[in-house]
Design a protein around this motif. Structure first.
Motif, mmCIF file in Angstrom:
data_model
loop_
_atom_site.group_PDB
_atom_site.id
_atom_site.type_symbol
_atom_site.label_atom_id
_atom_site.label_comp_id
_atom_site.label_asym_id
_atom_site.label_seq_id
_atom_site.Cartn_x
_atom_site.Cartn_y
_atom_site.Cartn_z
ATOM 1 N N ALA A 118 -16.380 0.697 3.219
ATOM 2 C CA ALA A 118 -17.348 0.029 4.092
ATOM 3 C C ALA A 118 -17.274 0.523 5.529
ATOM 4 O O ALA A 118 -18.034 0.058 6.386
ATOM 5 C CB ALA A 118 -17.123 -1.488 4.049
ATOM 6 N N GLY A 119 -16.364 1.451 5.815
ATOM 7 C CA GLY A 119 -16.291 2.028 7.150
ATOM 8 C C GLY A 119 -15.205 1.464 8.035
ATOM 9 O O GLY A 119 -15.182 1.749 9.239
ATOM 10 N N ASN A 120 -14.287 0.688 7.477
ATOM 11 C CA ASN A 120 -13.164 0.168 8.263
ATOM 12 C C ASN A 120 -12.083 1.246 8.336
ATOM 13 O O ASN A 120 -11.363 1.485 7.362
ATOM 14 C CB ASN A 120 -12.613 -1.107 7.616
ATOM 15 C CG ASN A 120 -13.593 -2.254 7.669
ATOM 16 O OD1 ASN A 120 -13.743 -2.915 8.694
ATOM 17 N ND2 ASN A 120 -14.286 -2.491 6.559
ATOM 18 N N ASN A 121 -11.967 1.886 9.491
ATOM 19 C CA ASN A 121 -11.012 2.979 9.660
ATOM 20 C C ASN A 121 -9.591 2.495 9.929
ATOM 21 O O ASN A 121 -8.654 3.290 9.899
ATOM 22 C CB ASN A 121 -11.451 3.893 10.803
ATOM 23 C CG ASN A 121 -12.801 4.521 10.557
ATOM 24 O OD1 ASN A 121 -13.773 4.172 11.216
ATOM 25 N ND2 ASN A 121 -12.877 5.423 9.605
ATOM 26 N N TYR A 122 -9.449 1.218 10.209
ATOM 27 C CA TYR A 122 -8.136 0.626 10.471
ATOM 28 C C TYR A 122 -7.981 -0.583 9.556
ATOM 29 O O TYR A 122 -8.837 -1.474 9.553
ATOM 30 C CB TYR A 122 -8.005 0.226 11.939
ATOM 31 C CG TYR A 122 -8.289 1.373 12.873
ATOM 32 C CD1 TYR A 122 -7.290 2.277 13.215
ATOM 33 C CD2 TYR A 122 -9.567 1.577 13.394
ATOM 34 C CE1 TYR A 122 -7.559 3.358 14.040
ATOM 35 C CE2 TYR A 122 -9.845 2.653 14.220
ATOM 36 C CZ TYR A 122 -8.833 3.538 14.541
ATOM 37 O OH TYR A 122 -9.103 4.608 15.352
ATOM 38 N N ILE A 123 -6.897 -0.618 8.786
ATOM 39 C CA ILE A 123 -6.707 -1.690 7.817
ATOM 40 C C ILE A 123 -5.311 -2.270 7.988
ATOM 41 O O ILE A 123 -4.307 -1.551 7.878
ATOM 42 C CB ILE A 123 -6.907 -1.203 6.370
ATOM 43 C CG1 ILE A 123 -8.316 -0.632 6.192
ATOM 44 C CG2 ILE A 123 -6.669 -2.337 5.383
ATOM 45 C CD1 ILE A 123 -8.587 -0.093 4.798
ATOM 46 N N LEU A 124 -5.241 -3.573 8.264
ATOM 47 C CA LEU A 124 -3.983 -4.296 8.329
ATOM 48 C C LEU A 124 -3.624 -4.760 6.921
ATOM 49 O O LEU A 124 -4.481 -5.276 6.195
ATOM 50 C CB LEU A 124 -4.099 -5.507 9.254
ATOM 51 C CG LEU A 124 -3.862 -5.286 10.752
ATOM 52 C CD1 LEU A 124 -4.833 -4.274 11.323
ATOM 53 C CD2 LEU A 124 -3.963 -6.604 11.512
ATOM 54 N N LEU A 125 -2.348 -4.611 6.552
ATOM 55 C CA LEU A 125 -1.905 -4.948 5.207
ATOM 56 C C LEU A 125 -0.777 -5.966 5.250
ATOM 57 O O LEU A 125 0.259 -5.729 5.880
ATOM 58 C CB LEU A 125 -1.418 -3.700 4.472
ATOM 59 C CG LEU A 125 -2.450 -2.590 4.216
ATOM 60 C CD1 LEU A 125 -1.772 -1.376 3.605
ATOM 61 C CD2 LEU A 125 -3.568 -3.098 3.313
ATOM 62 N N ASP A 126 -0.986 -7.090 4.606
ATOM 63 C CA ASP A 126 0.083 -8.063 4.346
ATOM 64 C C ASP A 126 0.205 -8.178 2.835
ATOM 65 O O ASP A 126 -0.353 -9.080 2.212
ATOM 66 C CB ASP A 126 -0.234 -9.413 4.989
ATOM 67 C CG ASP A 126 0.816 -10.469 4.651
ATOM 68 O OD1 ASP A 126 1.981 -10.088 4.420
ATOM 69 O OD2 ASP A 126 0.461 -11.669 4.587
ATOM 70 N N VAL A 127 0.897 -7.219 2.261
ATOM 71 C CA VAL A 127 1.044 -7.111 0.813
ATOM 72 C C VAL A 127 2.494 -6.739 0.510
ATOM 73 O O VAL A 127 3.205 -6.229 1.381
ATOM 74 C CB VAL A 127 0.083 -6.050 0.221
ATOM 75 C CG1 VAL A 127 -1.372 -6.418 0.500
ATOM 76 C CG2 VAL A 127 0.392 -4.663 0.762
ATOM 77 N N PRO A 128 2.961 -6.967 -0.734
ATOM 78 C CA PRO A 128 4.319 -6.537 -1.102
ATOM 79 C C PRO A 128 4.486 -5.027 -0.972
ATOM 80 O O PRO A 128 3.520 -4.258 -0.989
ATOM 81 C CB PRO A 128 4.443 -6.992 -2.559
ATOM 82 C CG PRO A 128 3.444 -8.088 -2.716
ATOM 83 C CD PRO A 128 2.304 -7.732 -1.806
ATOM 84 N N ALA A 129 5.734 -4.595 -0.866
ATOM 85 C CA ALA A 129 6.027 -3.184 -0.607
ATOM 86 C C ALA A 129 5.440 -2.268 -1.671
ATOM 87 O O ALA A 129 4.865 -1.221 -1.354
ATOM 88 C CB ALA A 129 7.539 -2.986 -0.515
ATOM 89 N N ALA A 130 5.566 -2.632 -2.937
ATOM 90 C CA ALA A 130 5.063 -1.773 -4.009
ATOM 91 C C ALA A 130 3.551 -1.600 -3.908
ATOM 92 O O ALA A 130 3.022 -0.501 -4.143
ATOM 93 C CB ALA A 130 5.447 -2.356 -5.373
ATOM 94 N N GLN A 131 2.850 -2.675 -3.545
ATOM 95 C CA GLN A 131 1.402 -2.594 -3.398
ATOM 96 C C GLN A 131 1.019 -1.769 -2.165
ATOM 97 O O GLN A 131 0.021 -1.035 -2.176
ATOM 98 C CB GLN A 131 0.804 -4.002 -3.301
ATOM 99 C CG GLN A 131 1.080 -4.892 -4.498
ATOM 100 C CD GLN A 131 0.343 -4.413 -5.744
ATOM 101 O OE1 GLN A 131 -0.459 -3.487 -5.694
ATOM 102 N NE2 GLN A 131 0.620 -5.037 -6.863
#
Length: 409
Positions: A118-131
């Motif tokens: 969708a054009g989001n060049n920056y993504i914050l991730l709050d997910v487990p390490a493996a994911q």
């Protein structure tokens, strides 16, 4: 005389073109200044930021009063966008946030791919390490910069590091090093380590052992909690027996989910303080933090969300504002320029902890002070004054460059 004034006024109209002033001789000078102003002001730069949060499973012993708020973390990102807009609008910088929340049994990878497409060049991730590793590998080579705001795993800063990931969440080594420094300044050198039954508890305990070795403490006793959550109701009888391990200075707890750590204080066989995941905790943020402008950040957050800012909220705010502040320095939303700015020796991020934070080039970890706090008070911040470093005392927390096993592509 009137004709002379009109002639002088016409001759005095100036236009700034190509770095030099040129006279514009015309009776109606209005269009020229507008055109010149449009040429001088840069086009608006838009930062499209995505956020993926996978909800963690809640343990059955969570009480209603201690249950996390539904907007945990996301609220901090929303404040980060608001703060970025307040500063960036004067530079014609725009920031937009798109959020994807994934259930505990869901897959965050499609959500991250959807945001990228969708054009989001920056993504914050709050997910487990493996994911997080799966997402980083799937988006490798794309014009996307990932920011880890939740996973504390040391492996993500070591052998499992990825070049397209920056980490604002402190890793476990930073947290336990911060605690170890303080305990050593108090001369509490002998530790009793009580470890929970989850994988996170095992990893936290491993970090505690490494910090003890690094700073000269001694783990004189170690036990694994195998009494189950029912022991919460019989803590006055179970805990004294479980903590008869001889002499020690402090009980260090490794219980990231909160199964048993809160029932240990005041129930131990010896009258000893507790620290670790409960008791005196090492955290990125706490509601009692007030110095260095922190009270203003807390106030803005409370005004917007009617609750106090928690560590994940702060880490989300850091993730947003690290991108925003780099954009304000570069006046560009291009990923390559933002990445270069984040790794620049001149880059610094205000984090309301007395000193500016910055990213380590060898593993992309944000170096920052760590709070040592209990429920109602922030006791101190690490690094402690006794611990020095040739580059910055912040590099005494976590993996310094000689200790790094990270190989960025």
């Amino acid at each position: 005389m009137k004709r002379m004034v009109r002639a002088a006024a016409a001759a005095a109209v100036l236009s700034f073109v190509g770095g030099t002033f040129a006279a514009v001789a015309q009776e109606n000078p209005a269009p020229a200044p507008k055109a010149a102003a449009a040429a001088a002001v840069p086009a608006e730069q838009s930062f499209r930021v995505g956020l993926v949060r996978q909800m963690p499973p809640l343990p059955p012993w969570i009480a209603p009063l201690t249950a996390p708020p539904e907007n945990l973390g996301v609220a901090g990102a929303e404040l980060g966008i608001r703060d970025a807009l307040a500063s960036g609008r004067f530079l014609k910088l725009d920031y937009k946030l798109e959020t994807e929340v994934v259930p505990a049994d869901g897959d965050p990878l499609p959500a991250a791919q959807k945001l990228a497409e969708a054009g989001n060049n920056y993504i914050l991730l709050d997910v487990p390490a493996a994911q997080l590793i799966r997402i980083a590998d799937a988006l490798k080579g794309k014009d996307v910069l990932l920011v880890n705001v939740g996973a504390p795993d040391d492996s993500l800063r070591q052998a499992d590091c990825r070049a397209n990931v920056f980490h604002v969440a402190p890793n476990r080594a930073m947290l336990t090093d911060a605690l170890a420094q303080f305990l050593m300044t108090k001369r509490w050198r002998n530790w009793f380590l009580f470890v929970g039954r989850t994988e996170g508890d095992r990893l936290y305990a491993e970090a505690v052992r490494n910090s003890a070795k690094k700073f000269g403490a001694k783990i004189v006793a170690e036990k694994v909690w195998d009494y189950g959550p029912d022991a919460r109701a019989t803590a006055q009888s179970e805990v004294p027996r479980a903590t008869q391990v001889g002499e020690y200075d402090i009980l260090v707890i490794a219980d990231e989910q909160g199964e048993f750590g809160d029932i240990l204080p005041y129930n131990t066989w010896l009258a000893r303080p507790t620290a670790g995941t409960q008791g005196l905790m090492s955290l990125s943020w706490h509601p009692t933090m007030e110095n260095w402008g922190a009270a203003q950040l807390q106030s803005r957050f409370f005004k917007q969300h009617q609750r106090m800012m928690q560590p994940l909220d702060f880490q989300m705010w850091e993730g947003i504002f690290s991108i925003a502040s780099a954009g304000m320095k570069t006046r560009s939303s291009e990923v390559d320029k933002i990445r270069a700015q984040l790794l620049s020796p001149q880059y610094d991020l205000p984090v309301f902890k007395g000193v500016a934070a910055s990213f380590r080039p060898w593993d992309h970890q944000l170096r920052q002070p760590i709070l040592l706090t209990h429920a109602t008070n922030t006791v101190t911040l690490s690094p402690q004054q006794a611990y020095l470093h040739q580059r910055t005392p912040l590099d005494t927390l976590g993996f310094d460059q000689p200790e790094s096993r990270c190989k960025l592509d």
